[in-house]
Design a protein around this motif. Sequence first.
Motif, short mmCIF file in Angstrom:
data_model
loop_
_atom_site.label_atom_id
_atom_site.label_comp_id
_atom_site.label_asym_id
_atom_site.label_seq_id
_atom_site.Cartn_x
_atom_site.Cartn_y
_atom_site.Cartn_z
N LYS A 347 0.82 -1.21 0.00
CA LYS A 347 0.00 0.00 0.00
C LYS A 347 0.86 1.27 0.00
CE LYS A 347 -3.98 -2.11 2.28
NZ LYS A 347 -4.96 -2.02 3.41
N ILE A 348 2.17 1.08 0.09
CA ILE A 348 3.08 2.22 0.07
C ILE A 348 3.84 2.30 -1.25
CG2 ILE A 348 5.05 3.30 1.24
CD1 ILE A 348 4.15 1.95 3.81
N VAL A 349 4.32 1.15 -1.74
CA VAL A 349 5.03 1.10 -3.02
C VAL A 349 4.40 0.02 -3.89
CG1 VAL A 349 7.19 1.95 -2.06
CG2 VAL A 349 6.73 -0.52 -2.09
N SER A 350 4.75 0.02 -5.17
CA SER A 350 4.23 -0.99 -6.10
C SER A 350 5.38 -1.56 -6.91
CB SER A 350 3.18 -0.38 -7.04
OG SER A 350 3.73 0.71 -7.76
N THR A 351 5.21 -2.75 -7.44
CA THR A 351 6.24 -3.42 -8.23
C THR A 351 6.58 -2.60 -9.47
OG1 THR A 351 5.41 -5.54 -7.45
CG2 THR A 351 6.87 -5.58 -9.33
#
Length: 586
Positions: A347-351
Amino acid sequence: MKFRSATPTRRRRANWRQEKHLSDFNPSIEDFATLLEESFVHNDLYEGAVVKGTVVAIEKDLAVIDVGLKVEGRVPLKEFGAKGRDGEMGVGDEVEVYLERVENALGEAVLSREKARREESWVRLEVAFEAGEKVNGQIFNQVKGGFTVDLDGAVAFLPRSQVDIRPVRDVTPLMHTPQPFQILKMDKRRGNIVVSRRVVLEETRAEQRSELVQSLEEGHTVEGVVKNITDYGAFVDLGGIDGLLHVTDIAWRRINHPSEVLTIGQTVKVQIIRVNQETHRISLGMKQLETDPWDGIEAKYPIDAKFTGRVTNITDYGAFVELEPGIEGLIHVSEMSWTKKNVHPGKIVSTSQEVEVMILEVDPVKRRISLGLKQTLQNPWDAFAEQFPTGTEVEGEVKNKTEFGLFIGLDGDVDGMVHLSDLDWNRPGEQVIEEFKKGDMVKAVVLDVDVDKERISLGIKQLSGDPMDSGAAGELRKNSVVTCEVIEVKDAGLDVKIADSDLTAFLRRTDISRDREEQRPERYSVGDKFDARITQFDKKTRRVTVSIKALEIAEEKEAVAQYGSSDSGASLGDILGAALKQQSDD
Protein backbone atom coordinates in the motif's frame (compact mmCIF):
# COMPACT_ATOMS: atom_id res chain seq x y z
CA MET A 1 3.74 -114.09 -44.10
CA LYS A 2 2.68 -111.29 -46.41
CA PHE A 3 2.52 -107.50 -45.50
CA ARG A 4 0.72 -104.60 -47.04
CA SER A 5 2.99 -102.25 -48.89
CA ALA A 6 0.99 -99.08 -48.20
CA THR A 7 3.94 -97.01 -47.03
CA PRO A 8 7.68 -97.50 -46.45
CA THR A 9 7.09 -97.01 -42.77
CA ARG A 10 4.61 -99.83 -42.62
CA ARG A 11 6.99 -102.05 -44.57
CA ARG A 12 9.81 -101.36 -42.13
CA ARG A 13 7.55 -101.99 -39.17
CA ALA A 14 6.40 -105.31 -40.72
CA ASN A 15 9.96 -106.37 -41.42
CA TRP A 16 10.95 -105.49 -37.85
CA ARG A 17 8.06 -107.55 -36.48
CA GLN A 18 8.96 -110.46 -38.75
CA GLU A 19 12.58 -110.40 -37.70
CA LYS A 20 11.59 -110.22 -34.09
CA HIS A 21 9.25 -113.11 -34.52
CA LEU A 22 11.90 -115.25 -36.17
CA SER A 23 14.56 -114.54 -33.54
CA ASP A 24 12.30 -114.73 -30.55
CA PHE A 25 9.50 -116.92 -31.79
CA ASN A 26 9.11 -118.40 -28.36
CA PRO A 27 9.51 -115.47 -25.87
CA SER A 28 8.65 -115.85 -22.30
CA ILE A 29 6.07 -113.69 -20.53
CA GLU A 30 8.88 -111.81 -18.77
CA ASP A 31 10.59 -110.96 -22.09
CA PHE A 32 7.36 -109.64 -23.56
CA ALA A 33 6.77 -107.36 -20.54
CA THR A 34 10.31 -106.02 -20.83
CA LEU A 35 9.90 -105.26 -24.52
CA LEU A 36 6.58 -103.53 -23.91
CA GLU A 37 8.05 -101.38 -21.13
CA GLU A 38 11.00 -100.43 -23.36
CA SER A 39 8.62 -99.34 -26.11
CA PHE A 40 6.76 -97.10 -23.64
CA VAL A 41 10.02 -95.62 -22.41
CA HIS A 42 11.06 -94.78 -25.98
CA ASN A 43 7.70 -93.16 -26.71
CA ASP A 44 7.76 -91.07 -23.49
CA LEU A 45 11.32 -90.09 -24.17
CA TYR A 46 10.72 -88.62 -27.60
CA GLU A 47 7.17 -87.34 -27.72
CA GLY A 48 7.01 -83.64 -26.78
CA ALA A 49 10.76 -83.19 -27.23
CA VAL A 50 13.16 -81.91 -29.86
CA VAL A 51 14.91 -84.79 -31.66
CA LYS A 52 17.47 -85.09 -34.41
CA GLY A 53 16.44 -86.55 -37.73
CA THR A 54 17.80 -87.20 -41.18
CA VAL A 55 16.25 -86.05 -44.43
CA VAL A 56 15.59 -89.23 -46.42
CA ALA A 57 13.58 -87.68 -49.25
CA ILE A 58 12.27 -84.40 -50.74
CA GLU A 59 8.70 -84.60 -52.03
CA LYS A 60 7.58 -81.36 -53.68
CA ASP A 61 7.33 -78.86 -50.77
CA LEU A 62 7.81 -81.47 -48.05
CA ALA A 63 10.86 -83.00 -46.47
CA VAL A 64 10.63 -86.64 -45.35
CA ILE A 65 12.61 -87.02 -42.14
CA ASP A 66 13.64 -90.19 -40.35
CA VAL A 67 13.78 -89.60 -36.60
CA GLY A 68 14.73 -93.19 -35.71
CA LEU A 69 12.63 -96.02 -34.25
CA LYS A 70 11.76 -96.88 -37.86
CA VAL A 71 9.54 -93.77 -37.87
CA GLU A 72 9.38 -91.09 -40.54
CA GLY A 73 7.52 -87.80 -40.74
CA ARG A 74 6.89 -84.98 -43.19
CA VAL A 75 7.70 -81.30 -42.56
CA PRO A 76 6.92 -78.39 -44.95
CA LEU A 77 10.12 -76.94 -46.40
CA LYS A 78 9.00 -73.38 -45.53
CA GLU A 79 9.42 -74.18 -41.83
CA PHE A 80 13.16 -74.43 -42.45
CA GLY A 81 13.30 -70.77 -43.45
CA ALA A 82 15.42 -69.48 -46.30
CA LYS A 83 17.28 -72.79 -46.60
CA GLY A 84 14.07 -74.65 -47.28
CA ARG A 85 12.60 -71.98 -49.56
CA ASP A 86 15.73 -71.70 -51.69
CA GLY A 87 16.00 -75.44 -52.26
CA GLU A 88 19.19 -75.86 -50.30
CA MET A 89 17.75 -78.75 -48.30
CA GLY A 90 19.05 -82.14 -49.46
CA VAL A 91 18.80 -85.85 -48.70
CA GLY A 92 21.11 -86.77 -45.87
CA ASP A 93 20.90 -83.39 -44.09
CA GLU A 94 20.56 -83.64 -40.35
CA VAL A 95 17.89 -81.39 -38.81
CA GLU A 96 16.24 -80.87 -35.42
CA VAL A 97 12.48 -81.19 -35.26
CA TYR A 98 9.81 -81.31 -32.58
CA LEU A 99 8.24 -84.78 -32.13
CA GLU A 100 4.59 -84.26 -31.31
CA ARG A 101 3.51 -87.90 -31.73
CA VAL A 102 5.38 -91.03 -32.70
CA GLU A 103 2.54 -92.26 -34.95
CA ASN A 104 -0.59 -90.69 -36.32
CA ALA A 105 -3.55 -92.37 -38.08
CA LEU A 106 -1.37 -92.92 -41.16
CA GLY A 107 1.41 -94.50 -39.12
CA GLU A 108 3.69 -91.47 -39.56
CA ALA A 109 5.47 -89.34 -36.97
CA VAL A 110 4.00 -85.86 -36.41
CA LEU A 111 6.94 -83.43 -36.67
CA SER A 112 7.32 -79.63 -36.56
CA ARG A 113 10.35 -77.48 -37.28
CA GLU A 114 8.58 -74.36 -35.93
CA LYS A 115 7.96 -75.94 -32.57
CA ALA A 116 11.51 -77.18 -32.51
CA ARG A 117 12.77 -73.65 -33.03
CA ARG A 118 10.41 -72.49 -30.26
CA GLU A 119 11.70 -75.14 -27.87
CA GLU A 120 15.26 -74.22 -28.71
CA SER A 121 14.43 -70.59 -28.04
CA TRP A 122 12.82 -71.40 -24.71
CA VAL A 123 15.96 -73.27 -23.63
CA ARG A 124 18.22 -70.39 -24.64
CA LEU A 125 15.86 -67.82 -23.08
CA GLU A 126 15.73 -69.69 -19.79
CA VAL A 127 19.50 -69.71 -19.64
CA ALA A 128 19.59 -65.96 -20.43
CA PHE A 129 16.85 -65.25 -17.87
CA GLU A 130 18.70 -67.11 -15.12
CA ALA A 131 21.92 -65.29 -15.99
CA GLY A 132 20.21 -61.88 -16.28
CA GLU A 133 21.47 -61.50 -19.85
CA LYS A 134 19.81 -59.52 -22.63
CA VAL A 135 18.18 -61.23 -25.61
CA ASN A 136 17.53 -60.03 -29.15
CA GLY A 137 14.08 -59.79 -30.67
CA GLN A 138 11.74 -57.85 -32.93
CA ILE A 139 8.47 -56.07 -32.16
CA PHE A 140 6.05 -57.41 -34.77
CA ASN A 141 2.53 -56.71 -33.53
CA GLN A 142 0.48 -54.47 -31.24
CA VAL A 143 -1.94 -55.99 -28.71
CA LYS A 144 -4.00 -54.70 -25.82
CA GLY A 145 -1.75 -53.11 -23.25
CA GLY A 146 1.46 -53.50 -25.24
CA PHE A 147 3.19 -55.35 -28.06
CA THR A 148 4.34 -58.84 -29.08
CA VAL A 149 8.00 -59.57 -29.62
CA ASP A 150 9.58 -62.40 -31.62
CA LEU A 151 12.51 -63.83 -29.68
CA ASP A 152 13.78 -66.14 -32.45
CA GLY A 153 10.69 -68.31 -32.42
CA ALA A 154 9.35 -67.63 -28.95
CA VAL A 155 6.67 -64.93 -28.62
CA ALA A 156 6.98 -62.51 -25.69
CA PHE A 157 4.80 -59.67 -24.37
CA LEU A 158 6.19 -56.13 -24.15
CA PRO A 159 4.04 -53.88 -21.88
CA ARG A 160 3.55 -50.35 -23.17
CA SER A 161 5.20 -48.93 -20.04
CA GLN A 162 8.36 -50.93 -20.82
CA VAL A 163 8.88 -49.67 -24.37
CA ASP A 164 10.97 -46.61 -23.53
CA ILE A 165 12.17 -44.46 -20.64
CA ARG A 166 9.59 -41.83 -21.57
CA PRO A 167 6.12 -42.46 -23.02
CA VAL A 168 6.28 -43.17 -26.77
CA ARG A 169 3.36 -42.05 -28.91
CA ASP A 170 4.45 -43.72 -32.15
CA VAL A 171 6.27 -47.09 -32.08
CA THR A 172 6.29 -47.52 -35.86
CA PRO A 173 10.05 -46.83 -36.12
CA LEU A 174 10.66 -49.61 -33.58
CA MET A 175 8.61 -52.28 -35.38
CA HIS A 176 10.43 -55.18 -37.11
CA THR A 177 13.81 -53.87 -36.00
CA PRO A 178 16.21 -56.23 -34.19
CA GLN A 179 17.00 -54.81 -30.75
CA PRO A 180 17.91 -56.05 -27.27
CA PHE A 181 15.38 -56.80 -24.53
CA GLN A 182 15.54 -57.84 -20.90
CA ILE A 183 13.40 -60.77 -19.76
CA LEU A 184 11.34 -59.80 -16.72
CA LYS A 185 9.28 -62.97 -16.27
CA MET A 186 9.01 -66.50 -17.75
CA ASP A 187 6.32 -69.13 -17.25
CA LYS A 188 6.85 -72.12 -19.56
CA ARG A 189 3.77 -73.96 -18.35
CA ARG A 190 1.56 -71.06 -19.47
CA GLY A 191 3.85 -70.09 -22.31
CA ASN A 192 4.23 -66.52 -20.99
CA ILE A 193 7.31 -64.35 -21.44
CA VAL A 194 7.39 -60.68 -20.40
CA VAL A 195 10.23 -58.49 -21.67
CA SER A 196 11.35 -54.88 -21.27
CA ARG A 197 13.13 -52.53 -23.63
CA ARG A 198 13.12 -49.74 -21.03
CA VAL A 199 15.42 -51.64 -18.63
CA VAL A 200 18.00 -52.01 -21.39
CA LEU A 201 17.81 -48.32 -22.22
CA GLU A 202 18.15 -47.35 -18.57
CA GLU A 203 21.20 -49.55 -18.15
CA THR A 204 22.75 -48.12 -21.29
CA ARG A 205 21.91 -44.63 -20.17
CA ALA A 206 23.36 -45.30 -16.73
CA GLU A 207 26.60 -46.50 -18.30
CA GLN A 208 26.75 -43.42 -20.51
CA ARG A 209 25.94 -41.19 -17.56
CA SER A 210 28.67 -42.80 -15.50
CA GLU A 211 31.23 -42.29 -18.28
CA LEU A 212 30.08 -38.70 -18.81
CA VAL A 213 30.10 -37.90 -15.10
CA GLN A 214 33.64 -39.22 -14.85
CA SER A 215 34.68 -36.79 -17.57
CA LEU A 216 33.11 -33.74 -15.88
CA GLU A 217 35.10 -31.63 -13.44
CA GLU A 218 33.94 -28.87 -11.14
CA GLY A 219 34.74 -25.43 -12.48
CA HIS A 220 34.67 -26.46 -16.14
CA THR A 221 32.49 -24.55 -18.60
CA VAL A 222 30.31 -26.65 -20.91
CA GLU A 223 27.45 -26.15 -23.34
CA GLY A 224 24.04 -27.71 -22.95
CA VAL A 225 20.47 -27.54 -24.13
CA VAL A 226 17.62 -26.50 -21.86
CA LYS A 227 15.50 -29.63 -21.61
CA ASN A 228 12.88 -28.73 -19.01
CA ILE A 229 11.88 -25.70 -16.93
CA THR A 230 10.38 -25.87 -13.43
CA ASP A 231 9.55 -23.33 -10.72
CA TYR A 232 12.86 -23.94 -9.00
CA GLY A 233 15.18 -24.05 -12.00
CA ALA A 234 15.92 -25.67 -15.35
CA PHE A 235 17.32 -29.05 -16.43
CA VAL A 236 20.10 -28.80 -19.00
CA ASP A 237 21.06 -31.74 -21.24
CA LEU A 238 24.87 -32.01 -21.32
CA GLY A 239 24.86 -34.70 -23.99
CA GLY A 240 23.32 -37.74 -22.32
CA ILE A 241 23.10 -36.52 -18.75
CA ASP A 242 21.02 -33.75 -17.21
CA GLY A 243 22.26 -31.10 -14.81
CA LEU A 244 20.17 -28.82 -12.62
CA LEU A 245 20.51 -25.07 -13.11
CA HIS A 246 18.88 -23.66 -9.98
CA VAL A 247 16.94 -20.41 -10.29
CA THR A 248 19.35 -18.70 -7.86
CA ASP A 249 22.31 -19.62 -10.10
CA ILE A 250 20.88 -18.30 -13.36
CA ALA A 251 21.75 -14.64 -12.77
CA TRP A 252 23.06 -12.37 -10.02
CA ARG A 253 19.83 -10.40 -10.08
CA ARG A 254 16.55 -11.67 -8.62
CA ILE A 255 14.57 -13.96 -10.95
CA ASN A 256 11.04 -14.93 -10.00
CA HIS A 257 10.80 -17.74 -12.57
CA PRO A 258 13.42 -19.36 -14.85
CA SER A 259 11.16 -18.79 -17.88
CA GLU A 260 11.99 -15.08 -17.59
CA VAL A 261 15.47 -15.88 -18.91
CA LEU A 262 15.41 -19.38 -20.44
CA THR A 263 13.36 -21.24 -23.06
CA ILE A 264 13.17 -24.96 -23.80
CA GLY A 265 15.60 -25.91 -26.56
CA GLN A 266 17.89 -22.96 -25.88
CA THR A 267 21.63 -23.62 -25.96
CA VAL A 268 23.40 -22.16 -22.94
CA LYS A 269 26.89 -22.02 -21.49
CA VAL A 270 27.07 -23.20 -17.90
CA GLN A 271 29.70 -23.90 -15.30
CA ILE A 272 29.94 -27.17 -13.40
CA ILE A 273 29.44 -26.22 -9.75
CA ARG A 274 29.15 -29.65 -8.09
CA VAL A 275 29.31 -33.27 -9.27
CA ASN A 276 28.10 -36.17 -7.15
CA GLN A 277 29.81 -39.30 -8.49
CA GLU A 278 27.50 -41.62 -6.56
CA THR A 279 24.09 -40.14 -7.38
CA HIS A 280 25.23 -38.64 -10.72
CA ARG A 281 23.67 -35.34 -9.75
CA ILE A 282 25.21 -32.29 -11.35
CA SER A 283 24.68 -28.69 -10.23
CA LEU A 284 25.15 -25.99 -12.84
CA GLY A 285 25.49 -22.22 -12.79
CA MET A 286 25.26 -19.41 -15.33
CA LYS A 287 25.90 -16.40 -13.14
CA GLN A 288 29.28 -17.84 -12.14
CA LEU A 289 30.51 -17.03 -15.66
CA GLU A 290 29.99 -13.31 -14.97
CA THR A 291 31.75 -10.91 -12.58
CA ASP A 292 30.27 -10.87 -9.09
CA PRO A 293 28.62 -7.44 -8.68
CA TRP A 294 29.06 -7.71 -4.87
CA ASP A 295 32.81 -7.26 -5.17
CA GLY A 296 33.69 -3.87 -3.64
CA ILE A 297 30.05 -3.25 -2.71
CA GLU A 298 30.84 -1.12 0.35
CA ALA A 299 32.72 1.42 -1.72
CA LYS A 300 29.93 1.66 -4.30
CA TYR A 301 27.14 2.09 -1.76
CA PRO A 302 28.32 4.06 1.31
CA ILE A 303 26.13 4.45 4.39
CA ASP A 304 23.61 7.36 4.34
CA ALA A 305 24.04 7.84 0.58
CA LYS A 306 20.89 8.13 -1.52
CA PHE A 307 20.24 6.12 -4.72
CA THR A 308 17.37 5.46 -7.08
CA GLY A 309 16.22 1.89 -7.64
CA ARG A 310 13.35 -0.20 -8.96
CA VAL A 311 10.98 -2.21 -6.74
CA THR A 312 11.29 -5.87 -7.83
CA ASN A 313 9.38 -7.75 -5.16
CA ILE A 314 6.98 -6.96 -2.32
CA THR A 315 6.55 -9.17 0.76
CA ASP A 316 4.75 -8.90 4.08
CA TYR A 317 7.90 -7.68 5.77
CA GLY A 318 9.09 -5.16 3.18
CA ALA A 319 10.05 -4.50 -0.42
CA PHE A 320 13.15 -5.45 -2.46
CA VAL A 321 14.71 -2.72 -4.57
CA GLU A 322 17.17 -3.38 -7.41
CA LEU A 323 19.97 -0.82 -7.31
CA GLU A 324 21.73 -2.38 -10.32
CA PRO A 325 21.57 -5.77 -12.07
CA GLY A 326 22.48 -8.34 -9.43
CA ILE A 327 22.35 -5.92 -6.48
CA GLU A 328 19.18 -5.74 -4.42
CA GLY A 329 18.43 -4.21 -1.06
CA LEU A 330 15.54 -4.61 1.36
CA ILE A 331 13.37 -1.79 2.63
CA HIS A 332 11.98 -3.18 5.86
CA VAL A 333 8.37 -2.27 6.54
CA SER A 334 9.49 -0.23 9.56
CA GLU A 335 11.66 1.94 7.27
CA MET A 336 8.99 2.69 4.67
CA SER A 337 6.95 5.51 6.23
CA TRP A 338 7.22 7.92 9.15
CA THR A 339 3.51 7.85 9.86
CA LYS A 340 1.95 4.73 8.31
CA LYS A 341 2.35 1.98 10.89
CA ASN A 342 1.19 -1.64 10.57
CA VAL A 343 0.44 -1.12 6.87
CA HIS A 344 1.27 -3.69 4.17
CA PRO A 345 4.22 -2.54 2.03
CA GLY A 346 2.07 -3.00 -1.08
CA LYS A 347 0.00 0.00 0.00
CA ILE A 348 3.08 2.22 0.07
CA VAL A 349 5.03 1.10 -3.02
CA SER A 350 4.23 -0.99 -6.10
CA THR A 351 6.24 -3.42 -8.23
CA SER A 352 8.43 -1.77 -10.91
CA GLN A 353 8.07 1.62 -9.20
CA GLU A 354 11.17 3.84 -9.23
CA VAL A 355 11.97 4.99 -5.67
CA GLU A 356 14.70 6.95 -3.94
CA VAL A 357 16.25 5.12 -1.01
CA MET A 358 18.98 5.67 1.56
CA ILE A 359 21.69 3.10 2.35
CA LEU A 360 21.32 2.12 6.01
CA GLU A 361 23.61 -0.93 6.22
CA VAL A 362 25.80 -3.02 3.89
CA ASP A 363 26.82 -6.60 4.75
CA PRO A 364 29.08 -8.02 1.98
CA VAL A 365 29.45 -11.38 3.76
CA LYS A 366 25.73 -12.07 3.95
CA ARG A 367 25.22 -10.16 0.69
CA ARG A 368 22.57 -7.91 2.22
CA ILE A 369 21.84 -4.21 1.93
CA SER A 370 19.36 -2.50 4.25
CA LEU A 371 17.56 0.45 2.70
CA GLY A 372 15.36 3.22 4.04
CA LEU A 373 12.55 4.94 2.17
CA LYS A 374 11.30 7.30 4.87
CA GLN A 375 14.82 8.65 5.44
CA THR A 376 14.67 10.37 2.03
CA LEU A 377 11.73 12.45 3.26
CA GLN A 378 11.58 15.09 6.00
CA ASN A 379 10.70 13.73 9.40
CA PRO A 380 7.11 14.97 9.92
CA TRP A 381 7.72 15.20 13.67
CA ASP A 382 10.58 17.61 13.07
CA ALA A 383 8.45 19.56 10.62
CA PHE A 384 5.56 19.77 13.10
CA ALA A 385 7.82 20.89 15.93
CA GLU A 386 9.19 23.71 13.75
CA GLN A 387 5.77 24.83 12.58
CA PHE A 388 3.87 24.37 15.84
CA PRO A 389 6.08 25.05 18.87
CA THR A 390 4.89 24.42 22.43
CA GLY A 391 1.91 26.61 23.34
CA THR A 392 0.62 26.87 19.75
CA GLU A 393 -3.08 26.33 19.22
CA VAL A 394 -3.94 23.66 16.62
CA GLU A 395 -7.11 22.12 15.23
CA GLY A 396 -7.76 18.57 14.08
CA GLU A 397 -10.19 15.69 13.76
CA VAL A 398 -10.78 13.16 16.52
CA LYS A 399 -9.31 9.96 15.02
CA ASN A 400 -9.77 7.62 17.96
CA LYS A 401 -10.98 7.42 21.57
CA THR A 402 -9.18 5.24 24.09
CA GLU A 403 -9.38 4.64 27.81
CA PHE A 404 -6.56 7.11 28.39
CA GLY A 405 -7.46 9.93 26.00
CA LEU A 406 -8.18 11.24 22.50
CA PHE A 407 -6.06 10.95 19.34
CA ILE A 408 -6.35 13.96 17.05
CA GLY A 409 -5.15 14.08 13.42
CA LEU A 410 -2.84 17.04 12.74
CA ASP A 411 -1.05 18.64 9.79
CA GLY A 412 1.72 16.54 8.26
CA ASP A 413 -0.25 13.29 8.66
CA VAL A 414 0.74 12.98 12.33
CA ASP A 415 -1.42 12.37 15.38
CA GLY A 416 -1.42 14.10 18.74
CA MET A 417 -2.88 12.80 22.00
CA VAL A 418 -4.98 14.60 24.58
CA HIS A 419 -4.67 12.78 27.90
CA LEU A 420 -7.74 12.44 30.12
CA SER A 421 -6.14 14.81 32.63
CA ASP A 422 -5.89 17.51 29.96
CA LEU A 423 -9.56 17.54 28.92
CA ASP A 424 -11.04 19.72 31.66
CA TRP A 425 -9.77 21.71 34.66
CA ASN A 426 -12.51 20.73 37.03
CA ARG A 427 -14.33 17.61 35.87
CA PRO A 428 -12.88 14.07 35.71
CA GLY A 429 -11.48 13.13 32.30
CA GLU A 430 -13.47 9.85 32.24
CA GLN A 431 -16.61 11.96 32.36
CA VAL A 432 -15.54 14.64 29.87
CA ILE A 433 -14.30 12.22 27.17
CA GLU A 434 -17.85 10.94 26.68
CA GLU A 435 -18.70 14.33 25.19
CA PHE A 436 -16.39 13.66 22.20
CA LYS A 437 -16.88 11.29 19.27
CA LYS A 438 -14.81 10.24 16.26
CA GLY A 439 -14.90 12.78 13.46
CA ASP A 440 -15.37 15.81 15.71
CA MET A 441 -13.20 18.82 14.89
CA VAL A 442 -11.58 20.11 18.08
CA LYS A 443 -9.04 22.71 19.06
CA ALA A 444 -6.14 22.06 21.41
CA VAL A 445 -2.86 23.49 22.60
CA VAL A 446 0.54 21.86 21.84
CA LEU A 447 2.02 20.86 25.19
CA ASP A 448 5.10 18.89 24.04
CA VAL A 449 6.68 17.33 20.89
CA ASP A 450 9.04 14.35 21.35
CA VAL A 451 10.66 13.76 17.94
CA ASP A 452 12.61 10.65 18.99
CA LYS A 453 9.54 8.90 20.41
CA GLU A 454 7.29 10.39 17.70
CA ARG A 455 4.81 11.75 20.25
CA ILE A 456 2.82 14.98 20.37
CA SER A 457 1.06 15.90 23.62
CA LEU A 458 -1.99 18.18 23.37
CA GLY A 459 -4.32 19.77 25.86
CA ILE A 460 -7.88 21.00 25.49
CA LYS A 461 -8.40 22.47 28.95
CA GLN A 462 -5.38 24.72 28.41
CA LEU A 463 -7.38 26.68 25.82
CA SER A 464 -9.22 28.49 28.67
CA GLY A 465 -6.38 28.86 31.15
CA ASP A 466 -6.17 27.48 34.67
CA PRO A 467 -9.14 28.77 36.71
CA MET A 468 -7.05 28.48 39.86
CA ASP A 469 -4.71 31.17 38.54
CA SER A 470 -7.20 33.44 36.77
CA GLY A 471 -9.26 36.39 38.17
CA ALA A 472 -10.21 36.48 41.83
CA ALA A 473 -9.23 32.83 42.19
CA GLY A 474 -5.63 33.91 42.01
CA GLU A 475 -5.99 35.70 45.34
CA LEU A 476 -7.72 32.87 47.19
CA ARG A 477 -5.92 31.10 49.96
CA LYS A 478 -6.68 28.64 52.68
CA ASN A 479 -9.02 30.12 55.37
CA SER A 480 -10.33 32.74 52.92
CA VAL A 481 -14.06 33.48 53.33
CA VAL A 482 -15.92 33.16 50.04
CA THR A 483 -19.47 33.28 48.77
CA CYS A 484 -20.63 29.98 47.31
CA GLU A 485 -23.49 29.11 44.99
CA VAL A 486 -25.04 25.64 45.10
CA ILE A 487 -24.73 23.88 41.71
CA GLU A 488 -25.69 20.34 42.80
CA VAL A 489 -27.19 18.76 45.92
CA LYS A 490 -25.88 15.32 46.92
CA ASP A 491 -26.42 13.00 49.87
CA ALA A 492 -22.81 13.46 50.93
CA GLY A 493 -22.86 17.21 50.62
CA LEU A 494 -23.03 20.08 48.16
CA ASP A 495 -21.16 20.92 44.95
CA VAL A 496 -20.71 24.67 44.91
CA LYS A 497 -19.17 27.33 42.68
CA ILE A 498 -17.06 30.06 44.27
CA ALA A 499 -18.28 33.52 43.34
CA ASP A 500 -16.23 35.64 40.93
CA SER A 501 -14.22 32.60 39.71
CA ASP A 502 -14.51 29.38 37.74
CA LEU A 503 -13.53 27.30 40.71
CA THR A 504 -15.80 24.62 42.11
CA ALA A 505 -15.60 23.12 45.56
CA PHE A 506 -17.30 20.49 47.64
CA LEU A 507 -19.06 21.12 50.97
CA ARG A 508 -19.33 17.96 53.00
CA ARG A 509 -22.46 17.17 55.00
CA THR A 510 -20.58 17.50 58.31
CA ASP A 511 -19.37 20.97 57.27
CA ILE A 512 -22.83 22.37 56.48
CA SER A 513 -23.43 23.49 60.08
CA ARG A 514 -21.94 23.46 63.50
CA ASP A 515 -25.24 22.15 64.76
CA ARG A 516 -25.55 18.45 63.92
CA GLU A 517 -29.31 18.75 63.45
CA GLU A 518 -28.74 21.34 60.76
CA GLN A 519 -26.24 19.15 58.80
CA ARG A 520 -28.79 18.34 56.09
CA PRO A 521 -27.93 19.00 52.39
CA GLU A 522 -31.62 18.98 51.48
CA ARG A 523 -32.01 22.31 53.29
CA TYR A 524 -30.39 23.87 50.20
CA SER A 525 -31.47 24.15 46.59
CA VAL A 526 -29.51 24.77 43.40
CA GLY A 527 -28.83 28.50 43.17
CA ASP A 528 -28.78 29.14 46.92
CA LYS A 529 -25.86 31.26 48.08
CA PHE A 530 -24.03 31.30 51.40
CA ASP A 531 -20.71 32.22 52.89
CA ALA A 532 -18.14 29.57 53.79
CA ARG A 533 -14.53 29.30 54.70
CA ILE A 534 -11.87 27.59 52.46
CA THR A 535 -10.45 24.68 54.43
CA GLN A 536 -8.28 23.23 51.63
CA PHE A 537 -6.72 24.94 48.60
CA ASP A 538 -4.17 22.70 46.76
CA LYS A 539 -3.17 23.91 43.29
CA LYS A 540 -1.12 20.78 42.64
CA THR A 541 -3.97 18.36 43.23
CA ARG A 542 -6.52 20.99 42.19
CA ARG A 543 -8.58 20.28 45.26
CA VAL A 544 -10.73 22.96 46.96
CA THR A 545 -13.02 22.33 49.93
CA VAL A 546 -15.18 24.81 51.88
CA SER A 547 -16.94 24.65 55.24
CA ILE A 548 -19.80 26.65 56.80
CA LYS A 549 -19.03 25.00 60.11
CA ALA A 550 -15.43 26.29 60.03
CA LEU A 551 -16.68 29.79 59.27
CA GLU A 552 -19.12 29.68 62.24
CA ILE A 553 -16.40 28.53 64.60
CA ALA A 554 -14.01 31.21 63.34
CA GLU A 555 -16.64 33.94 63.73
CA GLU A 556 -17.42 32.78 67.29
CA LYS A 557 -13.76 32.93 68.25
CA GLU A 558 -13.46 36.39 66.75
CA ALA A 559 -16.57 37.63 68.58
CA VAL A 560 -15.35 36.28 71.89
CA ALA A 561 -11.98 37.90 71.37
CA GLN A 562 -13.54 41.25 70.51
CA TYR A 563 -16.55 41.51 72.73
CA GLY A 564 -15.63 39.68 75.83
CA SER A 565 -15.16 36.29 77.31
CA SER A 566 -17.76 34.01 78.68
CA ASP A 567 -15.58 33.70 81.74
CA SER A 568 -16.32 37.40 82.60
CA GLY A 569 -19.95 36.60 83.23
CA ALA A 570 -21.35 37.42 79.76
CA SER A 571 -23.24 34.62 78.05
CA LEU A 572 -22.33 33.42 74.56
CA GLY A 573 -25.65 34.74 73.35
CA ASP A 574 -24.84 38.19 74.69
CA ILE A 575 -21.45 38.19 72.99
CA LEU A 576 -22.81 37.01 69.62
CA GLY A 577 -25.66 39.44 69.88
CA ALA A 578 -23.26 42.33 70.42
CA ALA A 579 -21.12 41.11 67.50
CA LEU A 580 -24.07 40.90 65.19
CA LYS A 581 -25.29 44.34 66.27
CA GLN A 582 -21.83 45.74 65.56
CA GLN A 583 -21.84 44.17 62.07
CA SER A 584 -25.28 45.62 61.36
CA ASP A 585 -24.24 49.08 62.53
CA ASP A 586 -21.18 48.89 60.33
